[in-house]
Design an enzyme around this catalytic site. Structure first.
Site, PDB file in Angstrom:
ATOM      1  N   LYS A 199      42.721  31.228  46.117  1.00 40.08           N
ATOM      2  CA  LYS A 199      41.466  30.528  45.832  1.00 40.08           C
ATOM      3  C   LYS A 199      41.433  29.204  46.596  1.00 40.08           C
ATOM      4  O   LYS A 199      42.416  28.449  46.592  1.00 40.08           O
ATOM      5  CB  LYS A 199      41.398  30.291  44.319  1.00 40.08           C
ATOM      6  CG  LYS A 199      40.161  29.594  43.806  1.00 40.08           C
ATOM      7  CD  LYS A 199      40.281  29.452  42.292  1.00 40.08           C
ATOM      8  CE  LYS A 199      39.049  28.854  41.652  1.00 40.08           C
ATOM      9  NZ  LYS A 199      39.178  28.784  40.183  1.00 40.08           N
ATOM     10  N   SER A 253      35.205  31.036  38.427  1.00 44.90           N
ATOM     11  CA  SER A 253      35.108  30.445  39.747  1.00 44.90           C
ATOM     12  C   SER A 253      36.037  31.093  40.782  1.00 44.90           C
ATOM     13  O   SER A 253      35.895  30.847  41.971  1.00 44.90           O
ATOM     14  CB  SER A 253      35.411  28.949  39.651  1.00 44.90           C
ATOM     15  OG  SER A 253      36.718  28.733  39.120  1.00 44.90           O
ATOM     16  N   SER A 302      37.718  31.764  34.515  1.00 41.02           N
ATOM     17  CA  SER A 302      37.580  31.827  35.979  1.00 41.02           C
ATOM     18  C   SER A 302      38.512  32.810  36.681  1.00 41.02           C
ATOM     19  O   SER A 302      38.335  33.097  37.853  1.00 41.02           O
ATOM     20  CB  SER A 302      37.780  30.433  36.585  1.00 41.02           C
ATOM     21  OG  SER A 302      36.725  29.595  36.218  1.00 41.02           O
TER      22      SER A 302
END
Length: 468
Positions: free
Chosen positions: A66, A141, A165
Site C-alpha cells: 500500500k 483504504s 481498510s
C-alpha cells in the site's frame, strides 16, 4: 522455474492488467528483477535449501505494498496532492522485515485520500477499479492491494486497517485479509498518516493474500518479536471451537440492510460447519452492535489515558502546511477548484460536528468499553464469531458517498481490539465476491486463521476474475 521467471511473469501481468484497474501507482520492476537475479545466484550457490528456508521464509516471493507505507525510493503521498513530491528514503518496519525475509516488492498500490475512505480514489493517482467489474469499487483504504491481488498481479500484499481498510478491500475483491489483534503485535511505523493518541490502539497493519495459507507466514514475518503475543504454534481443533453467528448489526439507521446474497452465503457456512464438523453454531444478538458507527466515531475522537487529543483530520489534510477549512474546501470542490476529494472534505465537516456533543461521546465510549467486555466474555479462549464483512456487495463507483457509514461492520472491531480474518465465499449472481468476517477474542488470531483455511477448502477461496 527461476526467481527471475516468476518476477517477469508478475511484471507482465501487471503491465497487461494495470491499465484497466489502476492499482499499481508506481512500480520498481528493474530493481525487482535485479533482486530476483540475486535470489537465483544465492540458490545456485547454496549447499542446502533448509538453511535458506529458515533464514528467508519468503525468498523470491513477489509482493506489493500500500502506497501509504514507506518503500525506499517509492512515493509516499497517501493520495494527498501536497505530498505528491514525497519520496520515501527508508522502509517501513514491516516492509523492511518482509525484504529481510526475501520478499521482492514490485511496486506500491493506490489508496483513498489519507486512508480514511472506502473507495480508493484520490487527486494524485485517480481511481482504482474492481477486477470483477470495472464499474465497481475496490474498497479502501487498502483498495489497490485488494485489486492487485484479485487480478493475480501479486502473491501477497501489505495493508493497514483502522476502520476496515484491509477487510473491506479483501471482501470486495474476493481475497483474504487479516486484521491482527491490536496492542502493537505488528508495528505501524513508517506509514502516513500514522496513528496518534488513542488511535494507536485501533490502527493495525496486516497481511492480504489470495490464499489463506499465506496469511500466517506473512503475519509471522511482519510481527517479528510481536508474534510471541499470539498463539500461532497452538494446534487448532475445529470441532472444539464454539461458533457464534450474527446476521446483521441489529438494524442501525445509519447502515444499509445486509444484502440477501451475503446472508445466504453466511447461512451456507453455518450449515456446512454444523453438517461437516458436527458443531452447533449459536445465533447471538448483541444489542450494542447496533451502535457500531457511533461507538467507533466517539472512540476515534476520544482522549488517550494521558489526556492527549486525537489528531484532527483537517490537520492531516494540511500536512503541516496551511490549515484546511472543510466548508471552504466544499465551496471550492463545487466549482472544481479543490485539491481534495469530496469524502475527505465531508469527513473534515463530520469531525467538527462530533466536537459539539462531548457528553454524548463520553456515553458512547463507555458503551464501547462495555461491548468489548461482552465480546471477550462471549468468545473466550475458544470462540469464533461469524459476521458480515459489509452490508452490500462491491458498490458502483461514487455510490459509497450515499451510504457513508456502511464501514461500521468492520470498524467496530478496530475499537474492540479483536483479531478478524476476512474470508471469500465465492461469487454472487452478478459475479462479484461474497465473504464473511471471522472474529475471535484478543490474541486468538490462530483461531480465525485456522477457520479461514478450512472455509477456503470448503468454498473455493479466491476465484480468478473472468474479464481481466
Amino acid at each position: 522455474v527461476t526467481c527471475v521467471e516468476v518476477v517477469e511473469a508478475y511484471v507482465e501481468r501487471i503491465r497487461e492488467v494495470n491499465p484497466l484497474i489502476n492499482a499499481v501507482v508506481k512500480d520498481r520492476f528493474e530493481e525487482a528483477l535485479q533482486e530476483a537475479r540475486q535470489v537465483d545466484k544465492l540458490l545456485s550457490e547454496s549447499p542446502g535449501n533448509d538453511y535458506l528456508e529458515e533464514k528467508f521464509p519468503l525468498l523470491g516471493v513477489p509482493i506489493t505494498v500500500k502506497e501509504a507505507f514507506s518503500v525506499h525510493g517509492m512515493p509516499n503521498t497517501s493520495g494527498l496532492v501536497n505530498r505528491r513530491n514525497v519520496i520515501a528514503t527508508s522502509d517501513a518496519t514491516v516492509v523492511s522485515r518482509l525484504k529481510q525475509a526475501g520478499a521482492i516488492p514490485l511496486g506500491v498500490t493506490n489508496c483513498s485520500e489519507l486512508c480514511m475512505w472506502y473507495e480508493s480514489s484520490n487527486r494524485v493517482y485517480g481511481r482504482t477499479n474492481n477486477p470483477y467489474d470495472l464499474q465497481r469499487i475496490v474498497g479502501g483504504s487498502s483498495g489497490g492491494e485488494g485489486g492487485v491481488l484479485a487480478a493475480a498481479c501479486s502473491v501477497i500484499g501489505v495493508g493497514s486497517d483502522i476502520g476496515g481498510s484491509i477487510r473491506m478491500p479483501a471482501f470486495f475483491n474476493g481475497v483474504f485479509g487479516h486484521k491482527p489483534t491490536t496492542g502493537r503485535v505488528v508495528p505501524n511505523d513508517g506509514q502516513f498518516p500514522n496513528a496518534r493518541g488513542v488511535r494507536t490502539s485501533f490502527l493495525c497493519t496486516g497481511p492480504m493474500c489470495r490464499y489463506a495459507e499465506d496469511l500466517e507466514p506473512m503475519l509471522r514475518v511482519m510481527a517479528g518479536p510481536g508474534v510471541n503475543k499470539l498463539k500461532l504454534n497452538e494446534k487448532v481443533s475445529l470441532e472444539k471451537i464454539k461458533f457464534h453467528c450474527m446476521d446483521h448489526d441489529g438494524g442501525s439507521i445509519f447502515v444499509s440492510p445486509v444484502d440477501k446474497e451475503i446472508l445466504q452465503a453466511q447461512k451456507k457456512v453455518v450449515e456446512h460447519l454444523e453438517g461437516k464438523l458436527g458443531v452447533q453454531v449459536r445465533r447471538v444478538a448483541i444489542h450494542k452492535m447496533k451502535y457500531s458507527f457511533q461507538i467507533w466515531s466517539a472512540m476515534m475522537s476520544s482522549k488517550d489515558s494521558d489526556g492527549q487529543e486525537a489528531q484532527l483530520f483537517t490537520d492531516l489534510l494540511g500536512d503541516h502546511g496551511k490549515p484546511v477549512w472543510p466548508l471552504w474546501e466544499l465551496m471550492k470542490w463545487l466549482i472544481g477548484m479543490s485539491s481534495h476529494t469530496l469524502p475527505a472534505i465531508a469527513l473534515g465537516l463530520t469531525e467538527k460536528l462530533m466536537k459539539l456533543n462531548p457528553g454524548g461521546n463520553a456515553k458512547l465510549v463507555s458503551m464501547g468499553k462495555s461491548l468489548q467486555e461482552e465480546m471477550e466474555a462471549l468468545l473466550g479462549p475458544d470462540g469464533v464469531l461469524l459476521y458480515p464483512s459489509h452490508p452490500t456487495i462491491a458498490p458502483r463507483h461514487h455510490s459509497p458517498i450515499c451510504m457513508p457509514f456502511n464501514f461500521a461492520y468492520t470498524a467496530i472491531f478496530n475499537v474492540l481490539g479483536l483479531p478478524v480474518t476476512q474470508c471469500p465465499l465465492g461469487l454472487s449472481s452478478e459475479g462479484l465476491p461474497l465473504g464473511i468476517q471471522l472474529v475471535a477474542a484478543s490474541y486468538n488470531d490462530h483461531l480465525t486463521l485456522a477457520v479461514a483455511r478450512y472455509l477456503e477448502q470448503a468454498f473455493g477461496g479466491w476465484i480468478l476474475p473472468g474479464k481481466v
